[in-house]
Design an enzyme around this catalytic site. Structure first.
Site, PDB file in Angstrom:
ATOM      1  N   ASN A   1      -9.839   0.434   0.786  1.00 52.84           N
ATOM      2  CA  ASN A   1      -8.736   0.247   1.784  1.00 52.84           C
ATOM      3  C   ASN A   1      -9.327   0.543   3.222  1.00 52.84           C
ATOM      4  O   ASN A   1      -9.909   1.750   3.558  1.00 52.84           O
ATOM      5  CB  ASN A   1      -7.807   1.216   1.341  1.00 52.84           C
ATOM      6  CG  ASN A   1      -6.737   0.749   0.283  1.00 52.84           C
ATOM      7  OD1 ASN A   1      -7.113  -0.215  -0.372  1.00 52.84           O
ATOM      8  ND2 ASN A   1      -5.545   1.181   0.252  1.00 52.84           N
TER       9      ASN A   1
ATOM     10  N   ASP B   1       0.957  -1.553   0.162  1.00 50.77           N
ATOM     11  CA  ASP B   1       0.142   0.054   0.164  1.00 50.77           C
ATOM     12  C   ASP B   1       0.770   1.241  -0.135  1.00 50.77           C
ATOM     13  O   ASP B   1       1.783   1.347   0.774  1.00 50.77           O
ATOM     14  CB  ASP B   1      -0.823  -0.065   1.235  1.00 50.77           C
ATOM     15  CG  ASP B   1      -1.962   0.957   1.258  1.00 50.77           C
ATOM     16  OD1 ASP B   1      -2.328   1.478   0.233  1.00 50.77           O
ATOM     17  OD2 ASP B   1      -2.316   1.249   2.558  1.00 50.77           O
TER      18      ASP B   1
ATOM     19  N   HIS C   1      -7.755   9.923   4.214  1.00 45.24           N
ATOM     20  CA  HIS C   1      -7.288   9.182   5.164  1.00 45.24           C
ATOM     21  C   HIS C   1      -7.628   9.654   6.685  1.00 45.24           C
ATOM     22  O   HIS C   1      -7.561  10.615   6.964  1.00 45.24           O
ATOM     23  CB  HIS C   1      -5.802   9.027   5.094  1.00 45.24           C
ATOM     24  CG  HIS C   1      -5.429   8.307   3.826  1.00 45.24           C
ATOM     25  ND1 HIS C   1      -5.031   8.994   2.928  1.00 45.24           N
ATOM     26  CD2 HIS C   1      -5.478   7.008   3.526  1.00 45.24           C
ATOM     27  CE1 HIS C   1      -4.716   8.115   1.763  1.00 45.24           C
ATOM     28  NE2 HIS C   1      -4.953   6.964   2.142  1.00 45.24           N
TER      29      HIS C   1
ATOM     30  N   HIS D   1      -9.519   4.849  -1.049  1.00 47.24           N
ATOM     31  CA  HIS D   1      -8.917   4.756   0.139  1.00 47.24           C
ATOM     32  C   HIS D   1      -9.538   5.926   1.012  1.00 47.24           C
ATOM     33  O   HIS D   1     -10.369   6.664   0.649  1.00 47.24           O
ATOM     34  CB  HIS D   1      -7.641   5.342  -0.164  1.00 47.24           C
ATOM     35  CG  HIS D   1      -6.634   4.744  -0.989  1.00 47.24           C
ATOM     36  ND1 HIS D   1      -5.223   4.501  -0.321  1.00 47.24           N
ATOM     37  CD2 HIS D   1      -6.641   4.033  -1.997  1.00 47.24           C
ATOM     38  CE1 HIS D   1      -4.691   3.619  -1.155  1.00 47.24           C
ATOM     39  NE2 HIS D   1      -5.268   3.296  -2.221  1.00 47.24           N
TER      40      HIS D   1
ATOM     41  N   ASP E   1       2.201   5.314  -5.415  1.00 44.89           N
ATOM     42  CA  ASP E   1       1.437   6.480  -5.179  1.00 44.89           C
ATOM     43  C   ASP E   1       2.494   7.517  -5.526  1.00 44.89           C
ATOM     44  O   ASP E   1       3.268   8.096  -4.769  1.00 44.89           O
ATOM     45  CB  ASP E   1       1.218   6.256  -3.703  1.00 44.89           C
ATOM     46  CG  ASP E   1       0.712   7.831  -3.177  1.00 44.89           C
ATOM     47  OD1 ASP E   1       0.075   8.610  -4.158  1.00 44.89           O
ATOM     48  OD2 ASP E   1       0.204   7.835  -2.109  1.00 44.89           O
TER      49      ASP E   1
ATOM     50  N   ALA F   1     -11.744   5.777   3.442  1.00 41.62           N
ATOM     51  CA  ALA F   1     -13.413   5.545   3.601  1.00 41.62           C
ATOM     52  C   ALA F   1     -13.549   4.597   4.626  1.00 41.62           C
ATOM     53  O   ALA F   1     -14.988   4.261   4.672  1.00 41.62           O
ATOM     54  CB  ALA F   1     -14.163   5.242   2.038  1.00 41.62           C
TER      55      ALA F   1
HETATM   56  P1  13P Z   1      -8.670   4.692   6.417  1.00 39.79           P
HETATM   57  O1  13P Z   1      -7.889   5.819   6.980  1.00 39.79           O
HETATM   58  O2  13P Z   1      -9.949   5.607   5.918  1.00 39.79           O
HETATM   59  O3  13P Z   1      -8.868   3.612   7.080  1.00 39.79           O
HETATM   60  O4  13P Z   1      -7.914   4.760   4.693  1.00 39.79           O
HETATM   61  C1  13P Z   1      -6.990   3.760   4.662  1.00 39.79           C
HETATM   62  C2  13P Z   1      -6.218   3.786   3.594  1.00 39.79           C
HETATM   63  O5  13P Z   1      -6.518   4.305   2.607  1.00 39.79           O
HETATM   64  C3  13P Z   1      -4.988   2.972   3.457  1.00 39.79           C
HETATM   65  O6  13P Z   1      -4.414   2.937   2.189  1.00 39.79           O
HETATM   66  O1  G3H Z   2      -2.857   5.049   3.981  1.00 44.42           O
HETATM   67  C1  G3H Z   2      -2.675   4.149   4.453  1.00 44.42           C
HETATM   68  C2  G3H Z   2      -2.501   4.123   6.052  1.00 44.42           C
HETATM   69  O2  G3H Z   2      -3.454   4.683   6.655  1.00 44.42           O
HETATM   70  C3  G3H Z   2      -1.253   4.767   6.217  1.00 44.42           C
HETATM   71  O3  G3H Z   2      -0.496   3.862   7.270  1.00 44.42           O
HETATM   72  O4  G3H Z   2       0.974   4.605   9.129  1.00 44.42           O
HETATM   73  O5  G3H Z   2       1.298   2.673   7.829  1.00 44.42           O
HETATM   74  O6  G3H Z   2       1.870   4.612   6.582  1.00 44.42           O
HETATM   75  P1  G3H Z   2       0.699   3.922   7.680  1.00 44.42           P
HETATM   76 ZN    ZN Z   3      -4.435   4.930   1.464  1.00 44.44          ZN
END
Ligand code: 13P
Ligand code: G3H
Ligand code: ZN
Length: 285
Positions: free
Chosen positions: A232, A83, A182, A210, A105, A212
């Site tokens: 996600n 991710d 996020h 992402h 990304d 949501a």
């Molecule tokens: P949330 O913060 O809404 O859980 O999103 C997670 C996300 O997009 C991880 O890539």
């Molecule tokens: O977008 C993704 C995650 O919510 C961020 O997580 O703290 O592992 O980078 P991380």
């Molecule tokens: Zn994300």
């Protein structure tokens, strides 16, 4: 059973449901995700970020997920995904470790740079049978925005540009920005549903949402109808995990760490199950 994310999401798109891509950082979260999916006969995606590579070790966390998927979840498709790979080096490292799906990304980069790097990664990844997700527009993070003055237009995915981006790069899935953000309670008051429908009408690949994980089931159902095939989920399950730990640490003078983490795992599993039900992927394994 380990399954390529591309196949998991192609089926979801065809079937009109979405699959959860849940972030893990450790054994207990991984078990919670896979056990919840197994209980509900659902396909599932387990994903990790660069920060988790640093925390748990890239190889360590990959093989932890792969072993649990192979030995304890033979009956459900499990995809393993990187991710938010923000650099070529991180994406390359993930591919070398064995990840069969990666996100590059480049959403914070200029459009031309995002295209250039995404295209390069797609060429290398596809030659190795690896699926690539990219992001266009920009899904912001909690703490970045002044909520009362935020100009959502600067974050949104432009539908025509999305069409060009998909054609130019050859990506397999696209993360879109339609007012999602996020972290909890940072999104636009209403998602831009029309924008999502327009994107869906112009590109044929699975779309990913992402940021949501705090959306209610109505919103979730609405965006699935309009083309979202993958959500996600990180914040919602992290909060569940912390809630479980907090309860154990407050209620008893517990020194058996397995009881503390075991409760956190149970809470997380319940949170994952709720998401799977909302995404409509239960029974689709
Ligand atoms: P949330 O913060 O809404 O859980 O999103 C997670 C996300 O997009 C991880 O890539
Ligand atoms: O977008 C993704 C995650 O919510 C961020 O997580 O703290 O592992 O980078 P991380
Ligand atoms: Zn994300």
């Amino acid at each position: 059973m380990l399954t390529n994310v591309k196949d998991i999401l192609a089926k979801a798109k065809e079937g009109g449901y979405a699959v959860g891509a849940f972030n893990t950082i450790n054994l207990e979260t991984t078990q919670a995700i896979i056990e919840a999916a197994k209980d509900l006969s659902s396909p599932v995606i387990v994903q990790v970020t660069e920060k988790t590579f640093e925390y748990a070790g890239g190889r360590g966390i990959y093989h932890l997920i792969a072993n649990i998927a192979e030995f304890y979840a033979k009956d459900i498709p499990v995809g393993i995904h990187l991710d938010h790979g923000k650099s070529f080096e991180v994406v390359e490292r993930a591919m070398d470790i064995g990840f069969t799906s990666v996100m590059y990304d480049g959403s914070r980069k200029e459009y031309a740079d995002n295209v250039m790097m995404t295209k390069k990664i797609v060429e290398i990844a596809h030659a190795r049978g690896i699926t690539v997700q990219a992001e266009l527009g920009n899904v912001p993070y909690i703490g970045e925005m002044q909520m009362d003055t935020v100009d959502w237009n600067q974050y949104m995915t432009d539908p025509e540009q999305a069409k060009a981006f998909v054609e130019e790069t050859g990506i397999d899935t696209l993360a879109v920005a339609i007012g999602n953000a996020h972290g909890f309670f940072r999104e636009r008051s209403e998602p831009d549903y029309e924008r999502l429908s327009k994107i869906q009408s112009l590109v044929s690949l699975p779309l990913v949402l992402h940021g949501a994980s705090d959306w209610d089931n109505e919103r979730v159902a609405e965006v699935i109808k309009r083309g979202i095939s993958c959500f996600n989920v990180d914040t919602a399950i992290r909060l569940a995990f912390i809630g479980g730990m907090r309860e154990m640490l407050q209620s008893v003078d517990e020194t058996d760490l397995r009881k503390v983490l075991g409760t956190a795992r149970e809470y997380t599993k319940e949170a994952v199950k709720k998401k799977i039900e909302a995404f409509g992927s239960a029974g689709k394994a």
